[in-house]
Design a protein around this motif. Structure first.
Motif, short mmCIF file in Angstrom:
data_model
loop_
_atom_site.label_atom_id
_atom_site.label_comp_id
_atom_site.label_asym_id
_atom_site.label_seq_id
_atom_site.Cartn_x
_atom_site.Cartn_y
_atom_site.Cartn_z
N SER A 8 -9.72 5.63 6.46
CA SER A 8 -10.51 4.59 7.15
C SER A 8 -11.90 4.41 6.52
O SER A 8 -12.66 3.55 6.95
CB SER A 8 -10.69 4.97 8.62
N HIS A 9 -12.22 5.27 5.52
CA HIS A 9 -13.58 5.29 4.91
C HIS A 9 -14.65 5.47 6.00
O HIS A 9 -15.56 4.65 6.15
CB HIS A 9 -13.84 4.00 4.11
N GLY A 10 -14.50 6.56 6.75
CA GLY A 10 -15.46 6.82 7.84
C GLY A 10 -15.15 5.91 9.02
O GLY A 10 -14.02 5.85 9.50
N ARG A 11 -16.17 5.23 9.52
CA ARG A 11 -16.04 4.26 10.62
C ARG A 11 -15.38 4.89 11.86
O ARG A 11 -14.49 4.31 12.46
CB ARG A 11 -15.23 3.03 10.18
N ALA A 12 -15.84 6.10 12.21
CA ALA A 12 -15.11 6.87 13.24
C ALA A 12 -16.03 7.48 14.28
O ALA A 12 -17.17 7.84 14.00
CB ALA A 12 -14.31 7.98 12.57
N PHE A 13 -15.48 7.58 15.49
CA PHE A 13 -16.07 8.39 16.57
C PHE A 13 -15.21 9.64 16.70
O PHE A 13 -13.98 9.53 16.81
CB PHE A 13 -15.95 7.66 17.91
N LEU A 14 -15.82 10.81 16.68
CA LEU A 14 -15.10 12.05 16.98
C LEU A 14 -15.63 12.55 18.33
O LEU A 14 -16.81 12.89 18.44
CB LEU A 14 -15.34 13.11 15.89
N LEU A 15 -14.77 12.53 19.35
CA LEU A 15 -15.20 12.88 20.71
C LEU A 15 -14.68 14.28 21.07
O LEU A 15 -13.50 14.57 20.91
CB LEU A 15 -14.66 11.86 21.71
N PHE A 16 -15.61 15.11 21.56
CA PHE A 16 -15.28 16.52 21.85
C PHE A 16 -15.46 16.81 23.32
O PHE A 16 -16.29 16.20 24.00
CB PHE A 16 -16.17 17.45 21.01
N THR A 17 -14.68 17.79 23.80
CA THR A 17 -14.79 18.16 25.21
C THR A 17 -15.82 19.26 25.44
O THR A 17 -16.10 19.62 26.57
CB THR A 17 -13.41 18.65 25.74
N SER A 18 -16.39 19.81 24.34
CA SER A 18 -17.45 20.82 24.52
C SER A 18 -18.49 20.67 23.41
O SER A 18 -18.18 20.21 22.31
CB SER A 18 -16.87 22.23 24.48
N HIS A 19 -19.72 21.07 23.73
CA HIS A 19 -20.79 21.00 22.74
C HIS A 19 -20.58 22.04 21.63
O HIS A 19 -20.98 21.83 20.50
CB HIS A 19 -22.15 21.20 23.41
N ARG A 20 -19.94 23.16 21.99
CA ARG A 20 -19.69 24.19 20.97
C ARG A 20 -18.76 23.63 19.88
O ARG A 20 -19.02 23.79 18.69
CB ARG A 20 -19.06 25.42 21.62
N ALA A 21 -17.68 22.95 20.31
CA ALA A 21 -16.75 22.36 19.34
C ALA A 21 -17.46 21.28 18.51
O ALA A 21 -17.24 21.18 17.30
CB ALA A 21 -15.55 21.75 20.07
N LEU A 22 -18.32 20.52 19.16
CA LEU A 22 -19.07 19.47 18.45
C LEU A 22 -19.93 20.07 17.34
O LEU A 22 -19.95 19.60 16.20
CB LEU A 22 -19.94 18.70 19.46
N ARG A 23 -20.64 21.15 17.69
CA ARG A 23 -21.52 21.78 16.69
C ARG A 23 -20.71 22.35 15.52
O ARG A 23 -21.10 22.23 14.36
CB ARG A 23 -22.36 22.90 17.34
N ARG A 24 -19.58 22.98 15.84
CA ARG A 24 -18.72 23.55 14.79
C ARG A 24 -18.19 22.44 13.87
O ARG A 24 -18.19 22.57 12.64
CB ARG A 24 -17.56 24.32 15.44
N HIS A 57 -25.22 0.10 12.00
CA HIS A 57 -25.78 -0.45 10.76
C HIS A 57 -25.24 0.24 9.51
O HIS A 57 -25.20 -0.34 8.44
CB HIS A 57 -27.32 -0.35 10.78
N SER A 58 -24.79 1.49 9.67
CA SER A 58 -24.33 2.25 8.49
C SER A 58 -23.04 1.65 7.92
O SER A 58 -22.79 1.75 6.72
CB SER A 58 -24.09 3.72 8.86
N GLY A 59 -22.21 1.06 8.80
CA GLY A 59 -20.97 0.44 8.32
C GLY A 59 -19.84 1.42 8.09
O GLY A 59 -18.68 1.09 8.27
N HIS A 60 -20.18 2.67 7.66
CA HIS A 60 -19.11 3.66 7.38
C HIS A 60 -19.44 5.02 7.98
O HIS A 60 -19.04 6.05 7.46
CB HIS A 60 -18.92 3.81 5.85
N GLY A 61 -20.19 5.01 9.07
CA GLY A 61 -20.64 6.27 9.64
C GLY A 61 -19.54 7.04 10.37
O GLY A 61 -18.47 6.51 10.67
N VAL A 62 -19.84 8.33 10.61
CA VAL A 62 -18.96 9.17 11.45
C VAL A 62 -19.87 9.75 12.53
O VAL A 62 -20.84 10.45 12.23
CB VAL A 62 -18.33 10.31 10.61
N LEU A 63 -19.55 9.41 13.78
CA LEU A 63 -20.40 9.86 14.89
C LEU A 63 -19.66 10.93 15.70
O LEU A 63 -18.49 10.76 16.05
CB LEU A 63 -20.74 8.67 15.79
N LEU A 64 -20.37 12.04 15.96
CA LEU A 64 -19.79 13.14 16.73
C LEU A 64 -20.48 13.19 18.09
O LEU A 64 -21.71 13.31 18.15
CB LEU A 64 -20.01 14.49 16.01
#
Length: 644
Positions: free
Chosen positions: A469-485, A515-522
């Motif tokens: 997908s060349h980035g352009r993604a949301f990665l959603l986590f159920t815990s902050h620990r998993a997000l940090r890892r 604005h990034s167009g190809h970002g990955v947000l956690l």
């Protein structure tokens, strides 16, 4: 009064919305929801309406609300949505209908500049650092020109600035009619406008605070309405729990201490009496927090009572708070500020005694810890009874709407939580073509979510999707620990900009992501809902695990035990339905527009290995599913080769 067919016709192909609004697309789902809302308002009924993303539910309830001839309160989940509704959607609908009605926007007190506290802060001449001094100057300049005094107008001063609590009021420190700035008070003006309006836009926090206060006999901010329309209604059960709770916090105690000291400035000899009990209370708060240090972040009250050191510290705090209350009583007639501080101290003292002593079967007593503070709570075990009483008192229509209220087409879970007996229900599907616009990818070979290396394995499975997908993604986590890892793992391994929750305010992360167009947000909890990124900037949503509520939540534990005692399976009767609604919220971030395309990646293997997994999958929009990475890559290859 307009009939139901006419409400639908207004939103139809030949209606004024199609004629006057560019890009307005008539939708059968929107029209049937408008009919149902109109019927509920006329008959004073309760309606649960689930409207899939893209239905246009805002217009579906605003049109009948504005045409009803009744006084209507519309409540939203967030202040941002409240502003969007009031400043963007309502003016459009009102203009098309040529509805000559009074409308008002009302927020909670802390959203409005308090002229008295601003004046006090300027007079105190406290030593602010350069940033805060500059922010204070900006607020002063704005205060001279603002009509509403709504903080949202002043984007230059960040929402998290420590200055805001100093220049806004709380119910506890407001001086009421004795305030020298009463005639110009922004809160009073906003409330007056709301009392005179035909349609008032509020948020759930304010609505519940007002209805809860009204029950306690303090009078109401919102005069009686004929209809309440609650958008983003899936948030109601949790919010209701907060508002029917009795709570006290370290922050309330230290604010009381600070305000009591500040009041000594203009009262001769007061400092000699007030300083010692204030310092004793500040010390008692510190000692109690220190004694609680070894405890988990939240837990049932009996964990406090089991440790002698904490029990002693809690007893001492109650003693010194009672002593401070007595001293403030002796000064109460000397100034309005002291009278106010005494009322607050008496109320907090009574509440603390009630939480510490009352062990009722109807309440769950629990605590939570923050980095420098704590809160103690007593929350009702069953919210259905107080909510039912609240609705009956209003004698109004109650309309609950959201994109996520049902579990596999059933509204039983939501209705049970709110004590709704035999409500009208409506479920309208999203007009988006999920079969063509979306793909659900269930990666195979992932371990049980309790495995130690689960997050590492999830990232391994997701990396090829991100490359496709060349980035352009949301990665959603159920815990902050998993997000940090996950952030650690991705840092060195992806060429696209990473946006990690907590590294900047939410609105800024979203803006930069778009604005990034190809970002990955956690993101974790707060990014699962209320986030709208339409277009190509977001083409993948990854969900790491099924979003079951944290098992260490003492209120949840007590509710599950109560369900079990009443013969209901707590897992299937509560935990699964709540998790389904949360999953639907997260998945709903993916397709926001008829032109969007995207892949939903659901990593949790329990979706296919456990019987209850089908409930989750059946509750999502109908889209093709695959376990093959090649199908995901082909989906994005099609996007590239599709004609522009």
């Amino acid at each position: 009064m307009i009939d139901q067919e006419d409400v639908a016709a207004l939103l139809g192909t030949e209606g004024p919305f199609a004629r006057e609004l560019p890009n307005f697309a008539p939708r059968a789902a929107q029209q049937s929801m408008a009919r149902a809302v109109q019927h509920a308002i006329t008959e004073r009924e309760t309606l649960i309406a689930e409207a899939g993303t893209g239905t246009g539910k805002t217009f579906a309830y605003l049109v009948p609300a504005l045409l009803s001839g009744e006084r209507v309160i519309v409540s939203t989940g967030t202040k941002a949505l409240q502003d969007q509704l009031y400043f963007r959607d309502l003016p459009r609908v009102r203009s098309v209908l040529d509805a000559r009605l009074k409308m008002a926007l009302l927020k909670g007190r802390s959203n409005y500049l308090c002229l008295y506290r601003l004046d006090q802060t300027v007079r105190e001449g406290a030593t602010f650092d350069r940033t805060q001094a500059s922010q204070l100057a900006t607020i002063r300049t704005w205060s001279a020109r603002t009509r509403r005094g709504d903080r949202a107008e002043l984007a230059e001063v960040p929402e998290e600035s420590p200055l805001w609590p100093r220049v806004t009021s709380t119910p506890e420190n407001c001086l009421g009619v004795e305030c020298p700035f009463y005639d110009d008070c922004h809160v009073i003006k906003a409330r007056r406008e709301a009392q005179e309006a035909d349609l008032v836009v509020v948020n759930h926090h304010l609505l519940f605070a007002d209805l809860a206060l009204k029950q306690e006999g303090f009078g109401e901010i919102l005069p009686g309405a004929s209809a309440f329309i609650l958008d983003e209604a899936h948030q109601i059960p949790e919010l209701a729990g907060q508002f029917f709770s009795q709570s006290i916090s370290a922050r309330q105690l230290t604010d009381l201490a600070q305000d009591s000291l500040s009041e000594c400035n203009g009262v001769t000899g007061a400092i000699g009496l007030v300083l010692e009990p204030v310092e004793a209370m500040q010390d008692a708060v510190r000692r109690l927090r220190l004694a609680m240090d070894a405890l988990p972040e939240r837990g049932p009250f009996h964990q406090l009572e089991a440790k002698r050191e904490i029990g002693d510290a809690l007893h001492d705090l109650r003693e010194v708070l009672a002593a401070l209350t007595d001293v403030l009583a002796s000064q109460a007639e000397r100034s309005r500020g002291f009278a106010n501080a005494h009322e607050r101290a008496a109320l907090i003292s009574e509440r603390l005694d009630r939480i510490a002593e009352r062990d009722s079967e109807r309440d769950v007593r629990w605590y939570e810890l923050f980095p420098r503070g704590f809160a103690l709570h007593a929350t009702p075990l069953d919210l259905a009874a107080p909510l039912r009483a609240m609705r009956e008192q209003t004698q109004a229509a109650w309309i609950y709407t959201s994109a996520t209220l049902s579990v596999s087409s059933s509204f039983d879970h939501f209705a049970r939580q709110l004590g709704l007996e035999d409500p009208q229900t409506l479920q309208v599907e999203s007009p988006f073509d999920y079969a063509k616009q979306a793909l659900c990818y269930l990666p195979s070979g992932l371990p049980d979510p309790s495995a130690r290396d689960y997050t590492d394995r999830v990232i391994e499975a997701v990396l090829p999707v991100l490359h496709a997908s060349h980035g352009r993604a949301f990665l959603l986590f159920t815990s902050h620990r998993a997000l940090r890892r996950a952030a650690e793992l991705l840092q060195e391994r992806v060429p696209w900009p990473l946006f990690v929750q907590g590294s900047a305010p939410r609105h800024r992360l979203l803006e930069e992501f778009r604005h990034s167009g190809h970002g990955v947000l956690l993101g974790a909890a707060s990014f699962w809902e209320g986030v709208d990124v339409a277009g190509e900037a977001l083409s993948v949503v990854v969900i790491d695990k099924l979003p079951f509520a944290s098992p260490d939540d003492p209120v949840l534990q007590a509710r599950l035990e109560a369900l079990e005692q009443s013969g209901i399976n707590p897992f299937m009767g509560w935990q699964v339905p709540s998790a389904v609604i949360a999953l639907k919220q997260g998945a709903g971030r993916l397709i926001r527009d008829v032109h969007d395309r995207g892949v939903l990646v659901l990593c949790d293997p329990r979706l296919t290995t456990k019987g209850y997994g089908r409930l989750f999958l059946n509750s999502l929009p109908a889209m093709p599913r695959t376990k093959e990475l090649a199908n995901v890559q082909a989906f994005f290859d099609d996007e590239v080769s599709a004609p522009a």
